[in-house]
Motif scaffolding. Structure first.
Motif, PDB file in Angstrom:
ATOM      1  N   ASP A 126      47.352  31.925  35.039  1.00 19.37           N
ATOM      2  CA  ASP A 126      46.051  32.302  35.599  1.00 19.37           C
ATOM      3  C   ASP A 126      45.108  32.653  34.460  1.00 19.37           C
ATOM      4  OD1 ASP A 126      43.938  33.917  36.967  1.00 19.37           O
ATOM      5  OD2 ASP A 126      45.207  33.560  38.715  1.00 19.37           O
ATOM      6  N   LYS A 127      43.861  32.230  34.597  1.00 22.82           N
ATOM      7  CA  LYS A 127      42.850  32.529  33.560  1.00 22.82           C
ATOM      8  C   LYS A 127      42.311  33.947  33.699  1.00 22.82           C
ATOM      9  CE  LYS A 127      38.347  30.693  32.106  1.00 22.82           C
ATOM     10  NZ  LYS A 127      37.250  29.780  32.493  1.00 22.82           N
ATOM     11  N   LEU A 128      42.584  34.579  34.835  1.00 26.29           N
ATOM     12  CA  LEU A 128      42.011  35.898  35.155  1.00 26.29           C
ATOM     13  C   LEU A 128      40.490  35.851  35.092  1.00 26.29           C
ATOM     14  CD1 LEU A 128      44.522  38.349  33.414  1.00 26.29           C
ATOM     15  CD2 LEU A 128      44.562  37.455  35.753  1.00 26.29           C
ATOM     16  N   THR A 129      39.912  34.991  35.927  1.00 29.46           N
ATOM     17  CA  THR A 129      38.458  35.000  36.099  1.00 29.46           C
ATOM     18  C   THR A 129      38.116  36.263  36.889  1.00 29.46           C
ATOM     19  OG1 THR A 129      38.491  33.920  38.270  1.00 29.46           O
ATOM     20  CG2 THR A 129      38.495  32.464  36.337  1.00 29.46           C
ATOM     21  N   TYR A 130      36.857  36.415  37.278  1.00 29.65           N
ATOM     22  CA  TYR A 130      36.458  37.584  38.069  1.00 29.65           C
ATOM     23  C   TYR A 130      37.333  37.721  39.319  1.00 29.65           C
ATOM     24  CZ  TYR A 130      34.556  34.651  41.697  1.00 29.65           C
ATOM     25  OH  TYR A 130      34.482  33.765  42.732  1.00 29.65           O
ATOM     26  N   ALA A 131      37.889  36.594  39.822  1.00 28.11           N
ATOM     27  CA  ALA A 131      38.655  36.623  41.075  1.00 28.11           C
ATOM     28  C   ALA A 131      40.139  36.897  40.857  1.00 28.11           C
ATOM     29  CB  ALA A 131      38.487  35.295  41.824  1.00 28.11           C
ATOM     30  N   GLY A 132      40.578  36.875  39.606  1.00 25.37           N
ATOM     31  CA  GLY A 132      42.003  37.075  39.324  1.00 25.37           C
ATOM     32  C   GLY A 132      42.252  38.498  38.851  1.00 25.37           C
ATOM     33  N   ASN A 133      43.331  39.086  39.322  1.00 22.60           N
ATOM     34  CA  ASN A 133      43.539  40.499  39.058  1.00 22.60           C
ATOM     35  C   ASN A 133      45.039  40.782  39.042  1.00 22.60           C
ATOM     36  OD1 ASN A 133      43.500  43.257  39.074  1.00 22.60           O
ATOM     37  ND2 ASN A 133      42.195  43.454  40.898  1.00 22.60           N
ATOM     38  N   LEU A 134      45.553  41.205  37.884  1.00 23.80           N
ATOM     39  CA  LEU A 134      47.010  41.433  37.811  1.00 23.80           C
ATOM     40  C   LEU A 134      47.447  42.633  38.639  1.00 23.80           C
ATOM     41  CD1 LEU A 134      47.849  40.525  34.102  1.00 23.80           C
ATOM     42  CD2 LEU A 134      48.365  39.229  36.187  1.00 23.80           C
ATOM     43  N   ALA A 135      46.497  43.494  39.004  1.00 24.05           N
ATOM     44  CA  ALA A 135      46.856  44.631  39.875  1.00 24.05           C
ATOM     45  C   ALA A 135      47.351  44.127  41.232  1.00 24.05           C
ATOM     46  CB  ALA A 135      45.655  45.547  40.064  1.00 24.05           C
TER      47      ALA A 135
END
Ligand code: NAD
Ligand code: DAU
Length: 354
Positions: free
Chosen positions: A39-48
């Motif tokens: 995952d690129k962890l864009t604004y929509a990606g969240n490891l939480a």
């Protein structure tokens, strides 16, 4: 150590809304599979979204962009990837209207990069699967009435988002037909549940009701969506991944159509009740605003094929699931505060001006 795993599955977009539910299901149900979440962890990606699985021995996280061919290829080789469940995408229709190019980049070129990595690294004789997760929006819009989208419905996308997803679906099928890549696809209706980014209708409105902010209803609120609980979608993906027929497409939907305005009233009622407010107190927040450009009137999925072939059915307790979802957002204000800081404020100001 690494060879103990029966499968090495790459899940893309696993830190997003649906992806996090799919990762959680696969990591916990199949300890003998290694799940690599790219995952690129864009604004929509969240490891939480994945705090409860991050320490599991069969889980790995790789921060990478599906548009970077070298990095994608490296991950395929390093983890000896034999299957892909591809969810990474730009997924919000409104953003696609203001920034169509980034949707073409991620959804089309990113998918092609993954297909290329699969084609170049997978040996023909060994078992592989490229599972592409797509949307019902590729079929366009339905009039009011009885007709539903089936797997045979002609593609007719209207937004840059749905056009980019349609293009990616075509590329996946082309890799199957041209190179013999083992693929399977599914097209799903609107999902709801925990961990959805609050730019989408349900979490946005729950949060706004809680904070007494206006509820921006597009047009007259008459558009219809077919709502499916996100864990039902994850369950369908698990089934299709294991038992779907190669080269096939499966529609996934809730048989659960709601006019936006009716659904909004259910959310208002539920939030008001759970917060101990007077019934209907928040109805005054409803604010009709300019309609979304190219706003599709109605989506509704016929998932009979999935039921007949694989025995999947949506859970039918919509009112309970909505209440559970509302409770989750009310109980997770910290999660909401974290994802609605910074860029989100600028997005909100630009979209809704308040
Ligand atoms: P989401 O926006 O919540 O999550 C997308 C994830 O992809 C995020 O974690 C993001 O960081 C990641 N991502 C974005 N660009 C990337 C890139 N270039 N490289 C790597 N990672 C990247 O989306 P979602 O709602 O969970 O949807 C997931 C998939 O399901 C999408 O393909 C979407 O089209 C499809 N889908 C969604 C719905 C729905 O109702 N949300 C319904 C049907 C199908
Ligand atoms: O159908 C599947 C699709 O569902 C997925 O492929 C998309 O990734 C997902 O975002 C979703 O698309 P929609 O456009 O249907 O979802 P959204 O939550 O943005 O909007 C749902 C409906 O609510 C739609 O008719 C537009 C309306 N709406 C939405 C927002 C954000 C409003 O009236 N006001 C709003 O502020």
């Amino acid at each position: 150590m690494e060879s103990q795993f029966k499968k090495n599955i790459l899940i893309t977009g696993g830190a997003g809304f649906i992806g996090s539910h799919v990762v959680r299901l696969m990591v916990t149900r199949y300890p003998h599979y290694r799940i690599v979440n790219l995952d690129k962890l864009t604004y929509a990606g969240n490891l939480a979204n994945l705090h409860d699985v991050q320490e599991k021995p069969n889980y790995r996280f790789v921060k990478a962009d599906i548009c970077d061919p070298d990095e994608v290829r490296r991950v395929f080789e390093e983890y000896r990837i034999d299957s892909v469940i591809h969810l990474a995408a730009e997924s919000h229709v409104d953003r696609s209207i203001t920034d169509p190019l980034s949707f073409a980049r991620t959804n089309v070129m990113g998918t092609l990069n993954l297909l290329e990595a699969a084609r170049r690294t997978w040996q023909p004789a060994t078992p592989h699967l490229f599972y592409h997760v797509s949307t019902d929006e590729v079929y366009g819009a339905l009039p009011f009435g009885d007709a539903l989208f089936t797997e045979e419905t002609r593609y007719d996308p209207h937004s840059p988002y749905s056009a980019s997803k349609a293009a990616s679906d075509h590329f996946v099928r082309a890799y199957h037909d041209t190179y013999g890549l083992p693929v399977v696809l599914s097209n799903c209706s609107n999902n709801y549940g925990p961990y959805q980014f609050p730019e989408k209708l349900i979490p946005l409105f729950i949060n706004n009701i809680r904070h007494n902010k206006p509820l921006p209803v597009y047009g007259k609120g008459e558009n219809v969506r077919d709502w499916l609980y996100v864990e039902d979608h994850a369950r369908a993906i698990d089934l299709i991944f294991h038992r779907g027929r190669t080269g096939e497409t499966y529609n996934i939907g809730g048989f659960n159509e709601w006019k936006n305005i009716d659904l909004i009233r259910v959310m208002i009622k539920t939030v008001d009740r759970l917060l101990g407010r007077k019934e209907g107190e928040s109805e005054k927040l409803i604010t009709f605003v300019t309609d979304r450009a190219g706003h599709d009137l109605r989506y509704a999925i016929d998932s009979t094929k999935l039921k007949n072939e694989l025995g999947w059915e949506p859970s039918l307790q919509f009112e309970e699931r909505i209440e559970k979802t509302v409770r989750w957002y009310l109980d997770h204000q910290e999660w909401l505060d974290n994802v609605t800081s910074g860029d989100y404020q600028r997005y909100y100001q630009k979209m809704y001006g308040n």
